[in-house]
Enzyme design. Structure first.
Site, PDB file in Angstrom:
ATOM      1  N   LYS A 158      -9.732   2.782  -2.543  1.00  0.00           N
ATOM      2  CA  LYS A 158      -9.965   2.150  -1.244  1.00  0.00           C
ATOM      3  C   LYS A 158     -11.281   2.614  -0.640  1.00  0.00           C
ATOM      4  O   LYS A 158     -11.514   3.811  -0.445  1.00  0.00           O
ATOM      5  CB  LYS A 158      -8.807   2.478  -0.310  1.00  0.00           C
ATOM      6  CG  LYS A 158      -8.841   1.775   1.037  1.00  0.00           C
ATOM      7  CD  LYS A 158      -7.612   2.164   1.858  1.00  0.00           C
ATOM      8  CE  LYS A 158      -7.565   1.460   3.200  1.00  0.00           C
ATOM      9  NZ  LYS A 158      -6.379   1.903   3.988  1.00  0.00           N
TER      10      LYS A 158
ATOM     11  N   CYS B 292      -5.481  -3.057   2.304  1.00  0.00           N
ATOM     12  CA  CYS B 292      -5.226  -3.041   3.740  1.00  0.00           C
ATOM     13  C   CYS B 292      -6.495  -3.226   4.583  1.00  0.00           C
ATOM     14  O   CYS B 292      -7.029  -4.328   4.672  1.00  0.00           O
ATOM     15  CB  CYS B 292      -4.480  -1.760   4.107  1.00  0.00           C
ATOM     16  SG  CYS B 292      -3.524  -1.890   5.649  1.00  0.00           S
TER      17      CYS B 292
ATOM     18  N   GLU C 176       0.839  -1.194   0.000  1.00  0.00           N
ATOM     19  CA  GLU C 176       0.000   0.000   0.000  1.00  0.00           C
ATOM     20  C   GLU C 176       0.878   1.250   0.000  1.00  0.00           C
ATOM     21  O   GLU C 176       1.888   1.311   0.704  1.00  0.00           O
ATOM     22  CB  GLU C 176      -0.883  -0.020   1.246  1.00  0.00           C
ATOM     23  CG  GLU C 176      -1.818   1.170   1.382  1.00  0.00           C
ATOM     24  CD  GLU C 176      -2.628   1.120   2.667  1.00  0.00           C
ATOM     25  OE1 GLU C 176      -3.666   1.794   2.732  1.00  0.00           O
ATOM     26  OE2 GLU C 176      -2.226   0.393   3.603  1.00  0.00           O
TER      27      GLU C 176
END
Length: 282
Positions: free
Chosen positions: A111, A145, A42
């Site tokens: 995300k 994540c 990430e």
């Protein structure tokens, strides 16, 4: 069979040039070993200096994104991982970017779940839609994540036909056991491969590393440690269909039930055991 390289890098905060040089070296190694894809952590080019996100996104646009297509083409592989990318209004998103060996860098996914304990939502915008990436070898569901704590997102990928899930992360070292459990859970419940790449921070030990590959039965086939490292994993996508045929959990789902809130029953006041249950409500 697909070969995926895990580039577990020491992500240098606010230093895109150094991080890009590190990726170039890893890409050369991955390409020489026949990798189809190099998965990166990430925010691999900048780190999580969220308060400086607009400037770092500008640096990524100026320095990093123009260099990636030539790198992918030179080593005949796809490059993938998350980067800070700004839209036309200047809003910055934590974005999963894929660079094929024969085309431009493509923003695949923004995300969705922003990490509130680190106030990520104050500095970057959240995405609003799941996304799969259509690779030549098959469709991959994408996560970044914190996303792996939300099984609903990855179930969407499985139902859309994804055979593997790609996760780019900078996972906190103090929660490394959560990382391990959640990756295996996402593989077991969706009966697909999970390939996850984390970054490390040798100076402070803040990030867990532990880049991992899990097969459709939940078995860990590859796990790195907590230092800089590179691994090459071979995933057999035919194993996905085999697992789903042997244990048809996805086919046995009952979606009509899941969209209704649970019925609240008071013991002693509901239907007697053995009696017909009450009819469903409207």
């Amino acid at each position: 069979m697909t070969r995926i390289a895990l580039g577990q890098l020491a992500v240098r905060a606010a230093d895109p040039a150094a991080n890009l040089a590190a990726v170039a070296a890893v890409a050369a190694r991955a390409g020489s070993e026949g990798a189809d894809l190099l998965l990166l952590p990430e925010m691999w080019a900048t780190g999580l200096d969220l308060a400086d996100a607009p400037r770092l996104a500008a640096e990524v646009r100026r320095l990093v994104l123009p260099a990636l297509p030539a790198l992918a083409r030179r080593h005949r592989l796809h490059l993938a991982g998350s980067l800070p990318v700004a839209d036309r209004t200047g809003a910055v998103f934590n974005t999963f970017v894929v660079v094929p060996p024969d085309g431009p860098a493509t923003a695949v996914y923004r995300k969705v779940h922003l990490f509130s304990p680190w106030q990520e939502h104050r500095f970057v915008r959240g995405g609003h839609r799941a996304a799969t990436c259509a690779f030549p070898w098959g469709d991959a569901g994408i996560g970044i994540c914190y996303d792996i704590r939300f099984p609903e997102l990855f179930r969407l990928h499985a139902l859309a036909g994804a055979t593997h899930l790609l996760v780019s992360a900078l996972w906190g070292a103090e929660r490394v056991e959560h990382w391990r459990v959640l990756l295996r859970a996402r593989a077991v419940e969706n009966q697909c491969w999970v390939v996850a790449c984390g970054g490390v921070d040798p100076a402070r030990g803040a990030y867990a590393g532990r880049s991992t590959v899990v097969d459709p039965w939940g078995e860990v086939t590859c796990e790195l440690g907590d230092g800089e490292d590179v691994a090459l994993a071979t995933i057999d996508l035919a194993a996905v269909a085999a697992a789903r045929a042997r244990l048809p959990a996805l086919a046995d789902r009952r979606p009509a039930v899941y969209h209704r809130p649970p019925r609240r029953v008071r013991p002693g006041g509901g239907a007697p055991a053995g009696a017909d249950p009450p009819p469903p409500g409207p």
